[in-house]
Structure formats: structure tokens, C-alpha cells
Design an enzyme around this catalytic site. Sequence first.
Site, PDB file in Angstrom:
ATOM      1  N   SER A   1     -10.101  -0.981   6.938  1.00 20.29           N
ATOM      2  CA  SER A   1      -9.241  -0.951   5.580  1.00 20.29           C
ATOM      3  C   SER A   1      -8.723  -1.951   5.075  1.00 20.29           C
ATOM      4  O   SER A   1      -8.259  -1.990   3.930  1.00 20.29           O
ATOM      5  CB  SER A   1      -8.344   0.546   5.744  1.00 20.29           C
ATOM      6  OG  SER A   1      -8.843   1.532   5.898  1.00 20.29           O
TER       7      SER A   1
ATOM      8  N   SER B   1      -9.709   1.600   3.252  1.00 17.76           N
ATOM      9  CA  SER B   1      -8.886   2.102   2.082  1.00 17.76           C
ATOM     10  C   SER B   1      -7.766   1.573   1.143  1.00 17.76           C
ATOM     11  O   SER B   1      -7.304   1.996   0.233  1.00 17.76           O
ATOM     12  CB  SER B   1      -8.213   3.262   2.988  1.00 17.76           C
ATOM     13  OG  SER B   1      -7.316   2.686   3.817  1.00 17.76           O
TER      14      SER B   1
ATOM     15  N   LYS C   1       0.831  -1.168  -0.100  1.00 17.57           N
ATOM     16  CA  LYS C   1       0.032  -0.003   0.143  1.00 17.57           C
ATOM     17  C   LYS C   1       0.956   1.207   0.036  1.00 17.57           C
ATOM     18  O   LYS C   1       1.995   1.194   0.685  1.00 17.57           O
ATOM     19  CB  LYS C   1      -0.798  -0.039   1.307  1.00 17.57           C
ATOM     20  CG  LYS C   1      -2.103   1.006   1.275  1.00 17.57           C
ATOM     21  CD  LYS C   1      -2.989   0.860   2.500  1.00 17.57           C
ATOM     22  CE  LYS C   1      -3.989   1.727   2.549  1.00 17.57           C
ATOM     23  NZ  LYS C   1      -4.841   1.643   3.905  1.00 17.57           N
TER      24      LYS C   1
END
Lengths: 548, 588
Positions: free
Chosen positions: A163, A139, A63
Amino acid sequence: MSPAFRAGGAKIRNGIKQRTSLVAEEYRRLRLTKHRAVLSHIAEQETSTGRIRGPFQNVIPLKDNFVTTDLPTTCASYILQGFKGSDKSTVAQLLEDFGITVVAKTNMDEFGMGSHSLNSAFGEVQNGPGTHAQSAGGSSGGSAMAVADNMASIAIGSDTGGSVRLPAAYTGIFGFKPSYGRISRNGLVPYANSLDTVGIFARSLADVASLYKILNKHDPADPTCLTTDSRLRIELAALRRGLAPGETAGDNLHIRVVAAGDTSEQETDLTATEAEHIGLSKARYNQPRRMRIGVPDEYNIEEMHPLVRNAWTLYLSALAANGNQVVPISLPTTKQALAAYYVLAPAEASSNLAKYDGVRYGIPRSQQAPDNHNGPLYSHHRGEFFGDEVKRRILLGTFTLSAGAMDNYFIQAQKVRRLVQHDFNSVFRLAHPLMDASQNNPSGVDFIVVPTSPTPPPLISEVKRQSSLDSYVNDVFTVPASLAGLPAISVPVIPDDDMPHTPEKNVGMQIIGQYGDDRKLLQFVKANPEMQMNELMDGLRTWKKSRM
Amino acid sequence: MLRRWYCHRFVSTARLYTSSLCAQRKCFSTSTHCRFHATAVDEAEVAPLRKQLKDAARASRHQQVSDTNGKDQLRRERLKDWELTVGIEIHAQLNTSSKLFSRASADWTDVPNAALWPFDMAVPGSQPLFQPPVLIPALRAAIALDCDIRPRSKFDRKHYFYHDQPAGYQITQYYEPFAVNGRVTLTQQDGLAPEEGTLHIGIKQVQLEQDTARTQQHDEETSLIDFNRSGHALVEIISLPQLHSPQAAAAYVRKVQSILYAVDAATTGMELGGLRADVNVSVRRFDGATGNHSYSGVTGLGQRTEIKNLSSFKSVEDAVCAERDRQIDILEAGGKIEGETRGWSLSNPGATRRLRGKEGEVDYRYMPDPDILPLHIDNDLVAHFRSTLPPVPDQLLDMLRLSYGLTADDAGALLNLDNGTRLLYYQDVVSRLTPSSNNNKTAFGVHVGNWILHELGALLTTTETEWHPDLIHAQQMSDLISLQLKGQLTGPSAKKLLRILFAGEKEPVSVIAERENLLFQSMNDQEYVELANRVIQDHPKEVEIVQKNSKQAQGKLKFLLGQMMRHGDRNRMEAQRAEKTLRSILMP
């Protein structure tokens, strides 16, 4: 070992050439995909420089809020455009040490703020094409899509309020959020420090476990990462599972303890007193036990999609069929948890994001637009380069921390957080291992099973019609475990065995354990293979037959 | 470990640059800096030092003129009606080797942006790592200030945007500081007016916090930032509002600094920017209704204003004075004091100036820092520091007066001179003179005090030399004093010898005295008689007057004695014996 890891491992044994070619192959797959899930990736020639040196071989997307030195780290924000760290994050370092190449940085909601990975400065993440595109969750949507689309078998995300779990549920893969403090946050750009955790995506549970083992280590560079001492305390506490208060084994025991902060399992000699204190035998510890599963009333909300409710019922039935005991429990503060989360996380975010002023890193301050003399210093820059959702949460957090609102919002939310923790502690069989003077609860549950999200993945077009408040509701099932710092994994399940499965019917089940009980949580999921799709079907049929 | 490569690399990616212009300036330790468009920059803080000094000199000339016109008398008169109340926050740099939350060196360096870890520049993903050794000077300071040390304290974030604050917040201890309930005692010795007697000033709390980066204004649009200082460990010492005169306010700050020095908690004082003070000032009428404000539990006070960033004892005194007068002016004219933050600069020492009002007040949004664990301080550790703490100034003062026999003035002077090195030197010399069997230092204390404070002090002043303990070796000094006390050096010879030593002569004192013929060898009686007869022969008139025993006899005898002393070898003569000889011949 999962098939993916096994394949890599086999090739390693055949020599270096094949190793590098595998990486190159992964890379080509990555590049061909040209996926919006990927923000940046390493050049092809870098993949053939023979970096791979671990016992198993693989590539991993990270990420974009984990600091890397060769790829930029933007957190999907214009304000950090071009930022490259001088020190890589501990997670990136551990992966590299193990021979796993970080090939790409994945798209996300800006600074982790969002539930659908649409709030990115560099384009939305989508699951599927055009008007049928559905939300990949957020996310960490980019990392989830990388795994779901078969670009990689594993990926790293971060989970602050769901997330990792939510994208895993929406994309039909495993998403594991370990206990707070298990994996180092050093080099993870913080959204809300007291909630942020490093999370793992994989298509198989075995891959989740392997990756967790690599990353689950003490790190002196992160003051909130569990110390070796605390890890040992947790291990010892876990050994007490199943004991009534005061029950002792009495023998001079030699107990095998997985030493914290070490990849290898270590033998630890406990003194007789310590052993008595722990009070159980090795045999008892190793004995496989049927677990008690808690189903909280408060999660059975009206708004739950029928498909999700159906999946939940089927899943619980399967667990019961497998010999586990399913019991109703109550977590009364669940309703307040979401509100508390959306006070606390923005408050911490408003503080963490104060550093982005364009002076030291990221996109430079524009020289044409200085702020008023004696006026605010950086508001123009921050106004220009933060996205709307980030600005919204910064304002929210700034308000809740302000002198006039602090007591009514921030302090209240902290109290709710305590109550949420208390709720969990009062239903689990295991006492919280790091709280003094807490006793095991013999009638408590080992794990809590709830859906990861109240609905299957929505269409992106639907999401865009929602207000930001509506989309906050997506986190209602994932936030409580975050507030309490508990380990939780989202497991893909089949919601309906009468029809062929399609991605818009992806549903995740969330299994939540007591703080520090991560290993047992993964063991539990593994010991109940019905959770995995095909086996789930068989299990269900067996169960149905037994009912007839 | 210093990560210079980190910074250099950082320089290239983050638009830091080296300014050759700046490197030439000696007044700041900066030369690599951030380009930054100054907007809300406090001019007093960043104006070039040379300009500041020039302005200050000009302003003080102006003030001297205006002070002579009798306004002072009026002011003093009306002060009788008003009570001044002052509370002070002192920020002091701790004497530590690392920063508060990073392992970067806290040593002073003139290479800008060299002593940095990522956290010191708030690099995303970097985390605070508390450095336990920082507690050593912090605990010493808090214990010396008579505080209670709390077993558990916490760190909070204080938010505000400023270019010297890279994270957008300062880490401090707002809600739960590590030390509370301290006390500082002030006496006349510390600079109080006699009518103020002895004051006990309460310390509300002492907290650990981070220092900011150093800023220098490069030109109209650009500020240069050196992050070396960013994250240094400070203690903030917050007094109760219990000071009631500008002199007491200055004395308090001076006293706190001397205490911090004495226990080695701080290394640099106000003169080098290691100590800064913010003062809160309010006034109320003695006879009027009490004010309706309360600060730190002290009630009935007037509306206060805060004057930020005072960097000298004098500016503390002057700023309090000016702010008191400004507030009284307003109140006497029927006005109202605004709660506001005010500034003070050397270039305008007559008045404070408004920086921001209440509506512009910063809401610091204090929040517990979620990354930093609570600080647990063990009782045994506190006990250890309590038992090994060096004496504080008041204890030293008593010791010098009682054991060394010094006057309060001399003792005070010794304490305050040269950061205590003069005192160490003094004790060294006394102990070299005092036989080990003898604990009584009074025998030599006063004498050594005279030599080190007054004789040596005069030499330092006239030659404009800075004190250094190696100027004259303590052994040389003690030998010199020893010779004099034994009667082997006359006063004048001893002073001459001191000048020789002061010039850098390193040989043993006895060798020098011998070589320079300074040692006292008394003339014998025969020699005195011969000398006296010679003088008598040369001055018959005076002899006659003496022998007549007239009114002038005493004066003429002194004249003859003078002649004897002038013609004889001074180093071998004693005036008493010369006079005796003269008398025995003339007035048998």
C-alpha cells in the site's frame, strides 16, 4: 538533506516569523489544491501558532488510519465518521516532537483495503483530470498524491501488502516500507496486524532517510515493535556481512553501533568475546562494497507490461554498470504468496474490524433499525456503513477462519507464509538476524531487485472495469516482502530513455533487503545514484558506451 | 495511571451518558453507560437483581409444594439405570492490580467507566500490553491445581458479537494454554456422598483470558455497559468429564474456589460474581450400548448439552440435576438429545431452558492474536512459586486434625468459615496459649476450637452478628481460655466473661474478671460445712429419707446438693466438694 528540508532549515535559522509563514504557505497550497487526496486538514490559523520547534521544519500529511487528536480519523469509512482519538498515534507524536506539523489526513482505500484508493467512503483519489485520470495506487493513494502533486515533500502511509510501494510506483515517487516492527504501529488502525507497517513517501531519497531516522524507534506501546535488544542484535548481525562462516577478525574491537531506539548514534563497547563472535574489523565494516543483486525468475511473468520489463532490464544494466553483480535467483513460493496474502490479511481484518459496532465510537447505531429479536446484534449497522470491498474481505476472512475452512485456508496460508520466508532466507547473504542458528550464506545476494508492479498506472476507467480479483493481482510483486516482513523501497525509474517521460509511464523498481537491513538498503539506493532519473540516464549512456 | 479525562472525553464523543436513575441503584456498580438497543440479551444476566430474588423466592415455594408428592422416589429409582457425566469450566477473576492487557486498575470501583485504558474499550489503534504481574496469581492457581506449567504458551482471539465484548473477540488461550494436566481431589469432607469415596478429577487445562464488561438492563430498549470489568484477568479452569453426580459437581466447584482462595489467586467467590461456571452434562445407560460421543478424550459418552453462566454452588447442583432428569425423560420417551446451549435462572430453578441449538452455535473462529507475543514462563519462576505456595485446603485439614487435634468436622468448619479469617484467628489464639518451647498444639487445639467455633459461634448466631477478627482480640480470647484451663474461671463464669468481651469490652480479661467478681476463689471447708448444716436444718424430711438410705435417697441427696449450690456463692463453689461435705455429714 534534501532541498525541501534544506529550505525549511534555512528559514528556521532566520527566525520564527519565517518559520510560521512557511507553514502557512504550505497550508495555502494544500487548501488551494482542494484535492481529493485530502480528507481533513488543520485550520489556517493553527499553522501560525508557532508549533514548529524542530531542527528542520516541515509539514506532513498523514494517512487517515493514523489516530490524531485534533483531526478526525476515519480510515475513509463511514463507520468511523467523526471519530477522534484521545491519544495520538506514536508516529504523529514523534513527528510533532520533531517539529513537523501534521497538516492533513489523506484519503485512502477504506481500512487499507484496495490497490487504487477508489474504495473510499469519501470519494476516489485520482491522478490527473477527468477521463484521463489514472490510478494513484492504493491503499495510501492520498498520501502519495500529496507528495506527487507537490503539496508536501514527505508523507506517511501504511503498507500491508504494498500500500505504500504501489502508489509510489504509480505516482513516480519514493515509497519505503521498513522491516516489520521497525516503526511503531501504536495508533495505526490495524488492517492485518501481522503485516501492517508504517511507510514513508518522499520525492527524494534523502527525505526518506531523514524521516525514517525520526520514526525508527522502539515503542513500548506496541508489543510488536522491535525491542532495543532486538535492534542491537540486528545491528550486530549486519556487521557480519561479507564474512565467511567461521571467519573472525580476532582483534579487541571497538565497534561503532547505531544503538537501536535512539536518534543519536551511540558508541557501544563490545567485549573481546563479543567482538570475536561478531568477528570482523571496523575497517572491514565501513569499507564500501559492491553488492550482489538477485533477480528472481518467478517475477518475470507473462503478464508484465513491456514498459515495465524494459525498465527492469535497463535498471539492472545500470546497476551492473555501476559495479554490482547481478545474479539470477529463485523464489519458488512467489506464485502462492499472493493467494496466501489474500487469505491471511482478510482473516486478520475480519477479526480487527469486529469492533466497529456503533456502540462506542464512530457513526451511531441507527435507532430506527434494530436487528431482529435474538438475531444478529450489529449486522444492520455494519451492513449499512462498511463499504463493499471491506464487506467482501470481512466475509472472506470470516469464512477462512471458520471451523470447517480453517485447516484448508488459514493454516495452509500460514504454511505458505513460512515457505516464502524460507525462500528469502535461502537467497540472502545475511542470515535472518532474529532467527537462531541461521548462518550467513556467502554466495547469497544482498538485495533483490524486481518491479513494484507488473504494469504502469492503469486508467481509473480501466480499473473500474476489472473484477476485484483482477485488482488483487496488482499486489503480486509487493506481497512477498510483506509476508516475510522485509524492508522494501519503490524507486521511480525511467522506463524508456528514447521518449520524454509522462506520468502514465511511471514505473517503480522495488529493492528488497534481508530483515532488519533497512539502513543498508537505503545506503545502497543512495550509493547508486543512477537510480534517480537524471543520473540514471547518464549511467545508462556510460554503460552503453562501454558495451560498444 | 487512570485516565479519567480520557473516559469523560470519550463519554461526550461516543454517546455514553450518565443515568441518574441508575446511579441510585446499589445493586450494580454502574452509572455511566452506553446506550444500546438490547436484542439478543440474556434476560437472566441483566434482569434487575431485586426482581430476580423475588422470583427465586416464589419459585422455591412452588418447588417445595411439588417435591412433596412422591415423584422424588420414582426419580431416584430410575437413576439406577443411568450414568450422569459432567465436565465443568470455571472462570475465576484473578487477584491482580491491573488488567490482563492494559495498565488500567483492576480494583473494584463504583464509578462506572473510570478504570479504563483505550484498549479496554477496543479504541482503534490501541494495542494489548501484557501485564506480567498477572502471572503471579495465575501460576499460584495452576500450581495449586497440580498442573504442569508450559514454558511457552500463546494467546488467541475467540470471536463473537456481544455488547459486553468491545473488540468483538475475547483474548484467551485456546490452542496453547499455559497450564495443563491438573488434578483436584474430592472426599466426603468436600460434600461427596459416602458411596462416592474419594474422587480425583482431572483438569484438562488452565488458561488466561479476558473478562467482559458488566451489563445492566436499563429499560426495554437500552442496556447500560460499564467497561471497568472489561479486560480483567481471568483463569478458565477446564475439568475432564469425570464427575458423576450433581453433589460431586457442586463439591468440585466449591473445592476449586477454596483452593483459589487458599493460595490467594482469587479474591471474590461465586457470591460476588468473581467465579462463574459452565457445566457440560450428558447421560448414558449403564447397561445399554455406550454412547458415541467423546469429550476431552473421554469416549463412549452420550450427547452433551452445556449450561452457561452458573453463579452459585447450589445452582450448579440444581442445574445438573434438572438437566440430567430432562435428558433421561427424553431418552426414556425414545427421543434424542440435541447438542445445544442451555440457560439456568434463579427464577425457574426446576428446569434448564434452551438458549441456542447446534445450528445456532457460535463458530468462535479462534485465531492466534497477531499482536501478542508468546508467553515464556521460566522454570525457576515456577519452582519459586511451587516452594512458596501457601498450603491448600487438604493440607490445612490434615494439619488441623493431626497437629491441633481437631475433629474432621471442626477442622472443616474452621476452613470454610469467613474466608479463612476464622482459621487465622484460631491459630493466633492457639499460638498465644502455647509456650514457645512447646510445639505440641494439641494441648490447646481442641479447647480453643470449642470456644471459637461453638461458644463464639453460638453468640454470633443468636445476635446475628457477622464474624470479624476484631470482635474479641485474640489476646483476650487466649487469656479467657487460659484462666478457665487454670481453674480460675468456672464454665458459667467463663461464658459470662465471653459475653462481656463480645459486647466490646476492651480491658484486659483479668481486670474484667476481677471487677465482675468472676474469678473462682474456692470456699474453705468450714464454709462448706456451715452451708451444709444450714440446708440440713431447712429440709428435715429429705434428710430423713437420705439417712434411711431408702430408694429415694440418691434423688434427695441431689436435691440437697442443689439447695447448697443455690444458696451458696456459685462462683466459689465446686459441686464435687459440696457433695463430699454433704455426704460426710449425713452418711458418715
